[in-house]
Design an enzyme around this catalytic site. Structure first.
Site, mmCIF file in Angstrom:
data_model
loop_
_atom_site.group_PDB
_atom_site.id
_atom_site.type_symbol
_atom_site.label_atom_id
_atom_site.label_comp_id
_atom_site.label_asym_id
_atom_site.label_seq_id
_atom_site.Cartn_x
_atom_site.Cartn_y
_atom_site.Cartn_z
ATOM 1 N N ARG A 83 -9.083 2.290 6.030
ATOM 2 C CA ARG A 83 -8.933 3.463 6.892
ATOM 3 C C ARG A 83 -9.801 4.641 6.443
ATOM 4 O O ARG A 83 -10.321 5.383 7.278
ATOM 5 C CB ARG A 83 -7.457 3.885 6.953
ATOM 6 C CG ARG A 83 -6.574 2.910 7.722
ATOM 7 C CD ARG A 83 -5.118 3.305 7.645
ATOM 8 N NE ARG A 83 -4.257 2.443 8.450
ATOM 9 C CZ ARG A 83 -3.766 1.285 8.055
ATOM 10 N NH1 ARG A 83 -4.046 0.833 6.837
ATOM 11 N NH2 ARG A 83 -3.001 0.554 8.843
ATOM 12 N N TYR A 108 -0.634 -14.512 8.260
ATOM 13 C CA TYR A 108 -1.419 -15.456 9.040
ATOM 14 C C TYR A 108 -1.264 -16.866 8.470
ATOM 15 O O TYR A 108 -0.494 -17.095 7.539
ATOM 16 C CB TYR A 108 -2.869 -14.980 9.128
ATOM 17 C CG TYR A 108 -2.957 -13.635 9.821
ATOM 18 C CD1 TYR A 108 -2.420 -13.469 11.101
ATOM 19 C CD2 TYR A 108 -3.530 -12.531 9.199
ATOM 20 C CE1 TYR A 108 -2.453 -12.232 11.739
ATOM 21 C CE2 TYR A 108 -3.570 -11.295 9.824
ATOM 22 C CZ TYR A 108 -3.033 -11.146 11.098
ATOM 23 O OH TYR A 108 -3.057 -9.936 11.727
ATOM 24 N N LEU A 132 -4.497 2.380 0.591
ATOM 25 C CA LEU A 132 -4.399 3.842 0.430
ATOM 26 C C LEU A 132 -5.174 4.330 -0.789
ATOM 27 O O LEU A 132 -4.702 5.173 -1.555
ATOM 28 C CB LEU A 132 -2.930 4.270 0.360
ATOM 29 C CG LEU A 132 -2.123 4.039 1.644
ATOM 30 C CD1 LEU A 132 -0.703 4.576 1.500
ATOM 31 C CD2 LEU A 132 -2.803 4.680 2.849
ATOM 32 N N GLN A 139 -14.816 -12.536 6.346
ATOM 33 C CA GLN A 139 -13.485 -13.083 6.110
ATOM 34 C C GLN A 139 -13.206 -14.145 7.164
ATOM 35 O O GLN A 139 -13.296 -13.887 8.361
ATOM 36 C CB GLN A 139 -12.418 -11.989 6.185
ATOM 37 C CG GLN A 139 -11.015 -12.481 5.831
ATOM 38 C CD GLN A 139 -9.959 -11.410 6.020
ATOM 39 O OE1 GLN A 139 -9.648 -11.030 7.154
ATOM 40 N NE2 GLN A 139 -9.412 -10.917 4.928
ATOM 41 N N ALA A 185 -11.666 -10.279 10.064
ATOM 42 C CA ALA A 185 -11.132 -11.628 10.173
ATOM 43 C C ALA A 185 -11.791 -12.358 11.341
ATOM 44 O O ALA A 185 -11.670 -11.943 12.498
ATOM 45 C CB ALA A 185 -9.622 -11.583 10.363
#
Length: 360
Positions: free
Chosen positions: A324, A182, A301, A100, A58
């Protein structure tokens, strides 16, 4: 059957060599919003690792749009110049460089996560924040001022200018951040938007500012390059933003030239998260893809090659974005290719390491 995960995808004039994208992940490692060697190595290693798209975290469209004082930005030509080597290196590895664009709104002027996420006072580099309504995210965050129409127009202009800078340095995809609590999500959700003017209340009013941003960026961004939007498809709370509204918004964004919806969820107010489990957000990508007739990316995930492949084979999404898992293993795409018996496209500098052990 050939693997869909390693089948190229074409959106407008851009071809992605595979359907694996590096999701934007804030690193909170900037000084004055400028990208550093950390970002070059962090993002460059994922491009070397075989991802089809590498998306920069971002990037604030204004200094006041940052989450924390350590956030990345693209609000000036100097900020763009610092990002240019990253776009160039990612493209040299055969990956699509993406960025982004974001504005934190009421979630701005806060500490980096490992310091505790409290409001940052002005004497420590904090700044006044603005939002659709003068309602803080929680007791520890800053109290925002309510945005005027002039403030909204400035934000629209800031997004368009950031898109132009992104193109100038070689980015091939721009994603607009409209999720995770956001600023654009704050306009969308009734849980954060309490306005009574043309920008609040009804669905049509709440989507007005986000659609103005889409239209302005699409005009500023070359027609041959794809435009993505990240949505929090649901707030997970009664009376909040939900999947049905996301579908309708996706239809309207497609009409304005959006090419793909990146489907996440939650984070508009404290406690607005779903029960995290493997693939828990995939149904949102599936529903929006089918009902809005727009390409989608699944996130959340996704950790195994067979899991990612199954999402695509079932037609639930057009891409998968990993976060992740790619922090744990930058070379996950190369390992996934071996597991799916596909050509991995290893860098020639690494070919000496290619063997059956790559499948393990």
């Amino acid at each position: 059957m050939p693997s869909l995960l390693f089948t190229p995808l074409r959106l407008r004039g851009v071809s992605f060599k595979n359907r694996i994208g590096v999701a934007p992940m804030c690193q909170y490692s900037c000084h004055d919003g400028l990208a550093s060697n950390w970002h070059l190595v962090h993002l460059g290693s994922r491009a070397v690792g075989g991802a089809g798209m590498v998306m920069v975290e971002a990037s604030a469209v204004s200094a006041a749009g940052r989450i924390s004082p350590a956030d990345l930005g693209i609000w000036s030509d100097a900020h763009a110049a610092a990002l240019a080597p990253i776009a160039q290196f990612v493209a040299e590895q055969g990956a699509v460089p993406a960025i982004q664009l974001a504005h934190a709104g009421r979630k701005g002027s806060t500490q980096v996560p490992w310091q505790g996420r409290q409001a940052v006072p002005s004497e420590q580099g904090g700044w006044p924040v603005r939002a659709p309504s003068a309602v803080a995210f929680n007791d520890a965050y800053p109290l925002p001022g309510e945005m005027t129409e002039s403030n909204i127009t400035q934000v629209v202009d800031d997004f368009a200018a950031a898109a132009q800078r992104s193109r100038a340095i070689g980015m091939q995809v721009v994603e607009l951040h409209m999720g995770h609590g956001y600023l654009m999500h704050q306009f969308l959700s009734p849980l954060s938007n309490q306005r009574t003017d043309a920008y609040g209340g009804s669905f049509d009013a709440r989507v007005r500012a986000p659609l103005r941003v889409v239209a302005a960026v699409r005009e500023a961004w070359p027609q041959e390059l794809p435009l993505f939007v990240r949505l929090s498809a649901t707030d997970w709370l009664e009376g909040g933003w939900d999947v049905a509204q996301s579908v309708e918004l996706a239809r309207r964004m497609k009409a304005l030239g959006v090419d793909l919806v990146d489907c996440s969820s939650g984070s508009i107010v404290p406690g607005s998260q779903g029960q995290a489990e493997p693939g828990y957000q995939v149904p949102f990508a599936d529903q929006i893809r089918r009902e809005a007739d727009i390409a989608t990316a699944a996130v959340g995930l996704i950790t195994r090659a067979d899991q990612a492949e199954a999402i695509l084979q079932r037609g639930q999404a057009d891409m998968v974005l990993l976060a992740r898992e790619l922090l744990r293993d930058p070379y996950w795409p190369l390992r996934a290719a071996a597991q799916l018996d596909e050509e991995a496209g290893w860098p020639v500098q690494y070919l000496r390491a290619v063997s059956a052990t790559a499948k393990s």
